[in-house]
Design a protein around this motif. Sequence first.
Motif, short mmCIF file in Angstrom:
data_model
loop_
_atom_site.label_atom_id
_atom_site.label_comp_id
_atom_site.label_asym_id
_atom_site.label_seq_id
_atom_site.Cartn_x
_atom_site.Cartn_y
_atom_site.Cartn_z
N ILE A 88 65.70 -25.11 -1.97
CA ILE A 88 64.73 -24.14 -2.51
C ILE A 88 63.56 -23.97 -1.52
N ASP A 89 63.10 -25.12 -0.97
CA ASP A 89 62.00 -25.05 0.01
C ASP A 89 62.41 -24.20 1.22
N GLN A 90 63.70 -24.28 1.57
CA GLN A 90 64.20 -23.54 2.73
C GLN A 90 64.06 -22.03 2.51
N ILE A 91 64.34 -21.60 1.26
CA ILE A 91 64.23 -20.15 0.94
C ILE A 91 62.79 -19.69 1.16
N ILE A 92 61.84 -20.52 0.69
CA ILE A 92 60.42 -20.19 0.86
C ILE A 92 60.06 -20.19 2.34
N HIS A 93 60.60 -21.19 3.03
CA HIS A 93 60.29 -21.35 4.46
C HIS A 93 60.74 -20.13 5.26
N VAL A 94 61.94 -19.60 4.90
CA VAL A 94 62.49 -18.46 5.64
C VAL A 94 61.53 -17.27 5.55
N VAL A 95 61.01 -17.00 4.34
CA VAL A 95 60.09 -15.87 4.16
C VAL A 95 58.78 -16.15 4.90
N LYS A 96 58.36 -17.42 4.90
CA LYS A 96 57.12 -17.76 5.60
C LYS A 96 57.28 -17.53 7.10
N VAL A 97 58.46 -17.91 7.63
CA VAL A 97 58.72 -17.70 9.05
C VAL A 97 58.70 -16.21 9.37
N ALA A 98 59.35 -15.41 8.48
CA ALA A 98 59.38 -13.95 8.68
C ALA A 98 57.96 -13.40 8.71
N SER A 99 57.15 -13.91 7.78
CA SER A 99 55.76 -13.47 7.68
C SER A 99 54.98 -13.86 8.94
N ASP A 100 55.18 -15.10 9.40
CA ASP A 100 54.49 -15.60 10.60
C ASP A 100 54.90 -14.80 11.84
N VAL A 101 56.22 -14.54 11.94
CA VAL A 101 56.73 -13.79 13.11
C VAL A 101 56.13 -12.38 13.11
N THR A 102 56.11 -11.74 11.93
CA THR A 102 55.57 -10.38 11.83
C THR A 102 54.10 -10.37 12.24
#
Lengths: 118, 272
Positions: A88-102
Amino acid sequence: MANDGPSQPSRQEIHDAFGFLYQQLSNAYWVASTIEDKDRIHGISDSVFDILTQLNREDIQSRTDDFKALAKSVADAGTRLDSLKADIDQIIHVVKVASDVTAAIDKALGMAAKYFPM
Amino acid sequence: MTANSVTAAFDTVEQSYYQTQIQTLIVNYDKNGFNPKSIKPFLTSDDLEVRAKILGGLQEYAQKMSDVVSDQHVTEFDTQTKAFGQALVDLKGNPVLKNIAAGVPDTGLNILTTAVDSLGRWFIDYKRQKNLPTIIGDMQKPVDGICTLFIADIGSRPDDSGRGGHGLRDQLWRQYDSLLQLQDEFIQKSKDKFDPKTKAEEIAKLPLLVAEQKKADNTLKATQDALQKLSETHKALTKAFEKNNPSLEELISQLYAEGQRVKTFYEGLGKK
């Protein structure tokens, strides 16, 4: 060949026999009128108390191995929950990474525009 | 909470056992003196450690279960997707991309962000629904076993004839019986040396010990009841997660609630 002799008393039966004796001694203690009698009765009572303590100790210890066997199941459930939480943490992490990259792209483009005016 | 009560039950009996030995030492000191080896624990560290480990494991299990089931993950996920949506809006406004992204309306970005959020939430729910029933179901037997063993460890107090007792409750009850006699003997042996105030204080301890004996036993009994409830509650939890066939009304209600949530989430986008 069948054993016709008296059967071995259970731990509880032994416990009950000594428990009854202890109670009788306790009753006798409270009706005894002299300190000498009380002292003598309590001395015997003490020995019976030690036997009852040992029986209670053995009763509790008889379950220690069962507890040891169950400890593994509890630890396994904890590990499986850890794994689920990590998913579950991984799902959140993926969106956070996308947000950070953007955000990083936005920043880099902003800097680039200052140095290389278009 | 139940795990703490069980730990307290073992600690109470151990402390009271120690107290009984100290009181015995005090009353019999003139006759027997002191032998350092005479003070012993009621249970060995091996017996206590494995039980403490089991209780610690149960507490961790409950905590982890609460973490996974709680809305904390979903809330955090919403926060992250909102941040992602805002980052997209900021990027679109970047002067370098302005010309390229000019045709993309903010509404489009909001729809994309909402889709990411809905998909992520669905995935979190899916992960929970897929894994939790198995984990909880597999734990039912160990939880039942642990509760049964601890209930047996706590045991029962003796009846008025002194029979039927075993385990911690029997031990604690007899320790109080012994403490009462020891306190009485202490008073009997020293009554002529006490000043009136000390004598009154020492005598007053006798009825207090009687009341404490009953209170302590009731606490152990309550711990057994709590263990019984723990097993039943876990069973109810298993059933709640097994209920994977909700009625149409429930589904509609869930759908409506989800729709409301998405609407609120969507409307909240772009509002910092």
